[in-house]
Design a protein around this motif. Structure first.
Motif, mmCIF file in Angstrom:
data_model
loop_
_atom_site.group_PDB
_atom_site.id
_atom_site.type_symbol
_atom_site.label_atom_id
_atom_site.label_comp_id
_atom_site.label_asym_id
_atom_site.label_seq_id
_atom_site.Cartn_x
_atom_site.Cartn_y
_atom_site.Cartn_z
ATOM 1 N N CYS A 32 11.290 10.871 8.890
ATOM 2 C CA CYS A 32 10.825 9.534 8.525
ATOM 3 C C CYS A 32 11.898 8.890 7.776
ATOM 4 C CB CYS A 32 9.522 9.729 7.632
ATOM 5 S SG CYS A 32 8.175 10.415 8.525
ATOM 6 N N ARG A 33 12.787 8.382 8.609
ATOM 7 C CA ARG A 33 13.976 7.684 8.090
ATOM 8 C C ARG A 33 14.043 6.484 7.611
ATOM 9 N NH1 ARG A 33 18.657 10.682 8.905
ATOM 10 N NH2 ARG A 33 18.548 12.137 10.452
ATOM 11 N N ARG A 34 12.371 5.587 7.972
ATOM 12 C CA ARG A 34 12.387 4.450 7.571
ATOM 13 C C ARG A 34 11.206 4.208 6.415
ATOM 14 N NH1 ARG A 34 11.049 1.721 13.593
ATOM 15 N NH2 ARG A 34 12.981 2.764 14.732
ATOM 16 N N LEU A 35 11.030 5.331 5.925
ATOM 17 C CA LEU A 35 10.046 5.450 4.813
ATOM 18 C C LEU A 35 10.435 4.542 3.636
ATOM 19 C CD1 LEU A 35 7.587 6.964 4.229
ATOM 20 C CD2 LEU A 35 8.592 8.662 2.952
ATOM 21 N N THR A 36 9.477 3.706 2.994
ATOM 22 C CA THR A 36 10.038 2.746 1.931
ATOM 23 C C THR A 36 8.874 3.313 0.810
ATOM 24 O OG1 THR A 36 8.392 1.225 2.898
ATOM 25 C CG2 THR A 36 10.836 1.217 3.411
ATOM 26 N N MET A 37 7.831 3.589 1.117
ATOM 27 C CA MET A 37 6.642 4.073 0.033
ATOM 28 C C MET A 37 6.048 5.458 0.298
ATOM 29 S SD MET A 37 4.964 0.280 -0.550
ATOM 30 C CE MET A 37 5.605 -1.059 -0.899
ATOM 31 N N LEU A 38 6.171 6.223 -0.650
ATOM 32 C CA LEU A 38 5.793 7.597 -0.462
ATOM 33 C C LEU A 38 4.939 8.164 -1.889
ATOM 34 C CD1 LEU A 38 5.874 10.314 0.753
ATOM 35 C CD2 LEU A 38 7.719 10.915 -0.308
ATOM 36 N N TYR A 39 3.599 8.454 -1.640
ATOM 37 C CA TYR A 39 2.507 8.340 -2.639
ATOM 38 C C TYR A 39 2.057 10.098 -2.506
ATOM 39 C CZ TYR A 39 2.232 3.688 -2.924
ATOM 40 O OH TYR A 39 2.531 2.225 -3.159
ATOM 41 N N LEU A 40 2.661 11.016 -3.357
ATOM 42 C CA LEU A 40 2.490 12.447 -3.360
ATOM 43 C C LEU A 40 1.910 12.827 -4.669
ATOM 44 C CD1 LEU A 40 5.539 13.633 -1.495
ATOM 45 C CD2 LEU A 40 3.177 13.460 -0.629
ATOM 46 N N GLN A 41 1.248 12.038 -5.523
ATOM 47 C CA GLN A 41 0.649 12.483 -6.766
ATOM 48 C C GLN A 41 -0.499 13.355 -6.504
ATOM 49 O OE1 GLN A 41 0.559 9.403 -5.504
ATOM 50 N NE2 GLN A 41 -0.947 8.086 -6.162
ATOM 51 N N ASN A 42 -0.761 14.198 -7.589
ATOM 52 C CA ASN A 42 -1.577 15.010 -7.530
ATOM 53 C C ASN A 42 -1.730 16.330 -6.357
ATOM 54 O OD1 ASN A 42 -4.131 16.396 -8.489
ATOM 55 N ND2 ASN A 42 -5.573 15.144 -7.602
ATOM 56 N N ASN A 43 -0.445 16.835 -6.206
ATOM 57 C CA ASN A 43 -0.374 18.046 -5.182
ATOM 58 C C ASN A 43 0.220 19.348 -6.051
ATOM 59 O OD1 ASN A 43 -0.620 17.326 -2.044
ATOM 60 N ND2 ASN A 43 0.186 15.494 -2.951
ATOM 61 N N ARG A 44 0.989 19.825 -5.565
ATOM 62 C CA ARG A 44 1.508 21.345 -5.981
ATOM 63 C C ARG A 44 2.946 21.364 -5.941
ATOM 64 N NH1 ARG A 44 -3.062 25.595 -3.707
ATOM 65 N NH2 ARG A 44 -5.196 24.473 -4.585
ATOM 66 N N LEU A 45 3.552 20.119 -6.178
ATOM 67 C CA LEU A 45 5.005 20.272 -5.855
ATOM 68 C C LEU A 45 5.776 20.695 -6.859
ATOM 69 C CD1 LEU A 45 5.291 16.636 -4.254
ATOM 70 C CD2 LEU A 45 5.409 19.037 -2.727
ATOM 71 N N ALA A 46 6.503 21.604 -6.864
ATOM 72 C CA ALA A 46 7.420 22.267 -7.990
ATOM 73 C C ALA A 46 8.852 21.876 -8.091
ATOM 74 C CB ALA A 46 7.058 23.793 -7.831
ATOM 75 N N THR A 47 9.343 21.390 -6.942
ATOM 76 C CA THR A 47 10.639 20.854 -6.941
ATOM 77 C C THR A 47 10.835 19.788 -5.877
ATOM 78 O OG1 THR A 47 10.982 22.343 -4.975
ATOM 79 C CG2 THR A 47 11.572 23.356 -7.459
ATOM 80 N N ILE A 48 12.025 19.041 -6.320
ATOM 81 C CA ILE A 48 12.111 17.802 -5.269
ATOM 82 C C ILE A 48 13.280 18.152 -4.356
ATOM 83 C CG2 ILE A 48 12.632 15.174 -5.299
ATOM 84 C CD1 ILE A 48 11.399 15.062 -8.029
ATOM 85 N N SER A 49 12.985 18.102 -3.357
ATOM 86 C CA SER A 49 13.867 18.431 -2.128
ATOM 87 C C SER A 49 13.569 17.952 -0.985
ATOM 88 C CB SER A 49 14.420 19.967 -2.067
ATOM 89 O OG SER A 49 13.249 20.723 -1.891
ATOM 90 N N GLY A 50 14.568 17.541 0.057
ATOM 91 C CA GLY A 50 14.171 17.031 1.409
ATOM 92 C C GLY A 50 13.953 15.428 1.538
ATOM 93 N N LEU A 51 14.591 14.793 0.427
ATOM 94 C CA LEU A 51 14.502 13.208 0.515
ATOM 95 C C LEU A 51 15.911 12.834 0.960
ATOM 96 C CD1 LEU A 51 12.531 12.587 -2.807
ATOM 97 C CD2 LEU A 51 11.727 12.596 -0.318
ATOM 98 N N GLU A 52 16.723 13.718 1.535
ATOM 99 C CA GLU A 52 18.094 13.273 1.795
ATOM 100 C C GLU A 52 18.142 12.096 2.829
ATOM 101 O OE1 GLU A 52 18.222 17.036 -0.227
ATOM 102 O OE2 GLU A 52 17.310 16.280 1.793
ATOM 103 N N SER A 53 17.118 12.173 3.537
ATOM 104 C CA SER A 53 17.155 11.258 4.911
ATOM 105 C C SER A 53 16.114 10.016 4.525
ATOM 106 C CB SER A 53 16.207 11.764 6.091
ATOM 107 O OG SER A 53 16.984 13.036 6.534
ATOM 108 N N CYS A 54 15.583 9.894 3.350
ATOM 109 C CA CYS A 54 14.852 8.713 2.948
ATOM 110 C C CYS A 54 15.629 7.736 2.255
ATOM 111 C CB CYS A 54 13.660 9.186 2.153
ATOM 112 S SG CYS A 54 12.415 10.485 2.856
ATOM 113 N N VAL A 55 16.770 7.217 2.909
ATOM 114 C CA VAL A 55 17.480 6.216 2.338
ATOM 115 C C VAL A 55 16.911 4.886 1.919
ATOM 116 C CG1 VAL A 55 19.686 7.377 3.202
ATOM 117 C CG2 VAL A 55 18.480 5.780 4.444
#
Length: 403
Positions: free
Chosen positions: A196-219
């Motif tokens: 999703c290279r065109r992504l402008t808004m991302l809502y991921l609250q209330n999950n089980r995420l422990a690390t932030i990685s994989g946003l390199e393409s979300c420029v």
């Protein structure tokens, strides 16, 4: 031989007579029905005349099969009642069956309707497929194929779908997605967002995420919600050079020793968004210093509530930003022990307009600054005359700071 008018009717006459006696209003109105015979007093046999037990007296119709039976009478009564009553009677007769059907349905599911969502959550995460994607958009599909339609979808509402552990390769089908609502799921990874290279808004609250990685393409990412996850360090934002809002409040990282540690911020990630980030929400993260946040000079809205700052002076450098207009500081130790912490914030934050949801009035700001100036003069050895002249100002200034 008895006279003819005293003989018991038989055949069709007997049937008509039985209906007439059961329903007096129907017998006489029937077309072609003969007039009723005159009422005759039954001839009672003399005592001991040998009348069999249960036999009908002479002159009365015998209880033959041509008489109207109770079932026939009920059917005729239903006809007379009309359709509304008939429907009501049918509904009353069907109610037990409906109740039994509902009971059987409940027994098959084994779960009352009120806890169906809880039972669904126990089934574990589900993967992101075409069916889920089609149900996650409000855009109308035309005559194109499913893949062509998904290729044009821009908004995805994937919240509360038990998705996990990642969004995965299903996002390949929606390369035009700009907004993804995927909160309240079971996600543990950012994998799949590289599509999703065109992504402008991302809502991921209330999950089980422990690390932030994989946003390199979300420029193009501008808004990122990660509150109520398991993050211990904010990192991986080096490619998000257009980020304007970052929400990372209330992180609950899992640690081996059980100790609660403050949320850490990667200096490289903070430097990458230093000139674009305007809103930062990091409430309830056990913060005690803001050294890593000093590079954020364009902040307009800052939420530091529910942390562990002991003094307002710990935030002096961060609050002195010329862009900062709104702050949330309640729930910190200094908010309990420093009764006038609001005045200290007004003094440090030159452009502040709102503190903990309450507006800062111009009278309050002016009074705090003049009071601070008098204290500075006193500490420098100035005379007390100036202070007396200043403190005799309008009473509205004093009421403003008290309020």
């Amino acid at each position: 031989q008895e006279p003819q008018h005293l003989q018991a009717p038989t055949g069709l006459a007997a049937r008509r007579l039985g209906v007439a006696m059961a329903f007096p209003g129907l017998g006489s109105a029937a077309a072609g029905s003969p007039p009723r015979p005159p009422a005759l007093a039954p001839t009672m046999p003399a005592a001991g005349a040998g009348v069999k037990k249960g036999a009908a007296p002479r002159g009365m119709p015998k209880p033959i099969s041509t008489q109207v039976q109770p079932s026939t009478m009920a059917a005729a009564a239903m006809v007379a009642m009309g359709r509304p009553e008939q429907r009501a009677a049918r509904a009353r007769s069907e109610s037990p069956a409906i109740a039994v059907g509902r009971t059987r349905s409940f027994s098959r599911s084994g779960t009352p309707p009120s806890s169906a969502g809880e039972a669904a959550a126990l089934r574990g995460p589900q993967t992101l497929g075409k069916e889920v994607l089609l149900s996650a958009t409000t855009q109308q599909r035309g005559k194109e194929s499913v893949d062509q339609f998904l290729g044009k979808v821009t908004h995805l509402q994937l919240q509360g779908q038990r998705l996990g552990p990642e969004l995965g390769e299903g996002l390949q089908l929606v390369p035009a997605a700009t907004v993804i609502y995927a909160y309240d799921n079971l996600l543990t990874s950012f994998a799949g967002l590289e599509h999703c290279r065109r992504l402008t808004m991302l809502y991921l609250q209330n999950n089980r995420l422990a690390t932030i990685s994989g946003l390199e393409s979300c420029v193009c990412l501008r808004v990122l919600h990660l509150g109520h996850n398991r993050l211990s360090r904010i990192e991986g934002l080096e490619s998000c050079g257009q980020l304007e809002e970052l929400h990372v409040s209330h992180q609950k990282p899992r640690v081996d020793d059980g100790a609660e540690r403050q949320l850490e911020f990667c200096p490289k990630s903070i430097a990458a968004v230093a000139y674009t980030l305007q809103t930062l929400s990091t409430a309830g993260n056990r913060l005690r210093d803001v050294g890593a946040l000093m590079a954020l000079r364009q902040l307009v809205n800052l939420d530091l509530s529910g942390n562990e700052f002991a003094q307002v002076s710990d935030l002096r450098d961060l609050l002195s930003s010329h862009c900062l207009t709104k702050v949330q500081l309640h729930g910190n130790p200094f908010a309990v022990y420093e009764r006038k912490y609001r005045s200290a914030v007004v003094l440090h934050a030159s452009a502040i307009e709102e503190i903990d949801g309450r507006a800062v009035l111009p009278q309050e700001r002016d009074f705090v600054r003049r009071l601070a100036e008098q204290k500075r003069r006193l500490s420098a050895g100035g005379t007390g005359a100036g202070m007396g002249a200043t403190m005799s100002g309008p009473a509205v200034l004093q009421s403003a700071v008290v309020a």
